[in-house]
Design a protein around this motif. Sequence first.
Motif, PDB file in Angstrom:
ATOM      1  N   MET A   1       0.819  -1.190   0.000  1.00 40.41           N
ATOM      2  CA  MET A   1       0.000   0.000   0.000  1.00 40.41           C
ATOM      3  C   MET A   1       0.865   1.257   0.000  1.00 40.41           C
ATOM      4  O   MET A   1       0.564   2.214  -0.689  1.00 40.41           O
ATOM      5  N   LYS A   2       1.976   1.227   0.775  1.00 44.72           N
ATOM      6  CA  LYS A   2       2.870   2.387   0.813  1.00 44.72           C
ATOM      7  C   LYS A   2       3.536   2.602  -0.536  1.00 44.72           C
ATOM      8  O   LYS A   2       3.741   3.740  -0.956  1.00 44.72           O
ATOM      9  N   LYS A   3       3.864   1.502  -1.223  1.00 45.82           N
ATOM     10  CA  LYS A   3       4.492   1.629  -2.535  1.00 45.82           C
ATOM     11  C   LYS A   3       3.535   2.270  -3.528  1.00 45.82           C
ATOM     12  O   LYS A   3       3.930   3.108  -4.331  1.00 45.82           O
ATOM     13  N   LEU A   4       2.274   1.893  -3.482  1.00 46.61           N
ATOM     14  CA  LEU A   4       1.273   2.455  -4.379  1.00 46.61           C
ATOM     15  C   LEU A   4       1.107   3.946  -4.118  1.00 46.61           C
ATOM     16  O   LEU A   4       1.101   4.755  -5.055  1.00 46.61           O
ATOM     17  N   SER A   6       3.240   5.979  -2.710  1.00 47.34           N
ATOM     18  CA  SER A   6       4.482   6.655  -3.094  1.00 47.34           C
ATOM     19  C   SER A   6       4.552   6.845  -4.602  1.00 47.34           C
ATOM     20  O   SER A   6       4.947   7.906  -5.087  1.00 47.34           O
ATOM     21  N   ALA A   7       4.168   5.829  -5.349  1.00 45.89           N
ATOM     22  CA  ALA A   7       4.182   5.918  -6.809  1.00 45.89           C
ATOM     23  C   ALA A   7       3.186   6.968  -7.298  1.00 45.89           C
ATOM     24  O   ALA A   7       3.489   7.763  -8.199  1.00 45.89           O
ATOM     25  N   LEU A   8       2.000   6.995  -6.720  1.00 46.01           N
ATOM     26  CA  LEU A   8       1.007   8.003  -7.098  1.00 46.01           C
ATOM     27  C   LEU A   8       1.484   9.412  -6.772  1.00 46.01           C
ATOM     28  O   LEU A   8       1.309  10.337  -7.561  1.00 46.01           O
ATOM     29  N   PHE A   9       2.082   9.570  -5.614  1.00 45.81           N
ATOM     30  CA  PHE A   9       2.591  10.872  -5.202  1.00 45.81           C
ATOM     31  C   PHE A   9       3.696  11.338  -6.149  1.00 45.81           C
ATOM     32  O   PHE A   9       3.713  12.490  -6.582  1.00 45.81           O
ATOM     33  N   LEU A  10       4.605  10.458  -6.504  1.00 48.28           N
ATOM     34  CA  LEU A  10       5.689  10.796  -7.422  1.00 48.28           C
ATOM     35  C   LEU A  10       5.124  11.163  -8.795  1.00 48.28           C
ATOM     36  O   LEU A  10       5.559  12.146  -9.409  1.00 48.28           O
TER      37      LEU A  10
END
Length: 136
Positions: A1-4, A6-10
């Motif tokens: 969930m954190k990876k998702l 983080s990817a959306l934020f980036l």
Amino acid sequence: MKKLLSALFLGLILVLSACGGGGDEGTTDDSANDETTEEQTGEDSGEGTDEGTSDSGDGETVDTAAAEKVYQNNCASCHGGELGGGMGPALTEVGSKYSAEDIVGIIKNGKGGMPAQDQVSDDDAQLVASWLATMK
């Protein structure tokens, strides 16, 4: 969930930074503009010529060099350096669809996925809109 997340934020940061435009008022690296100016002054030595201007179709002339500079500083990151499009649509024939007045409205208020360009002054918006209206 954190990876998702983080990817959306980036991804969001990349999208927003690409369409930001402007903000370069304080920089002094004008080497590309200096070359253009030297070329123009070398070519524009004839008297009585109106090179560097175009007729907007409603009787007023447009300073194309100034309009292109404003375009490059504020619009090219999304619409492409040669008006060919990119993240935003191509503007090569925008004058056949919109009047200069319509284009000013789009610049100042946004339209569709394009946000309002608050960093563009009213005079610069009018200058670019008049120039883009000649693209037919």
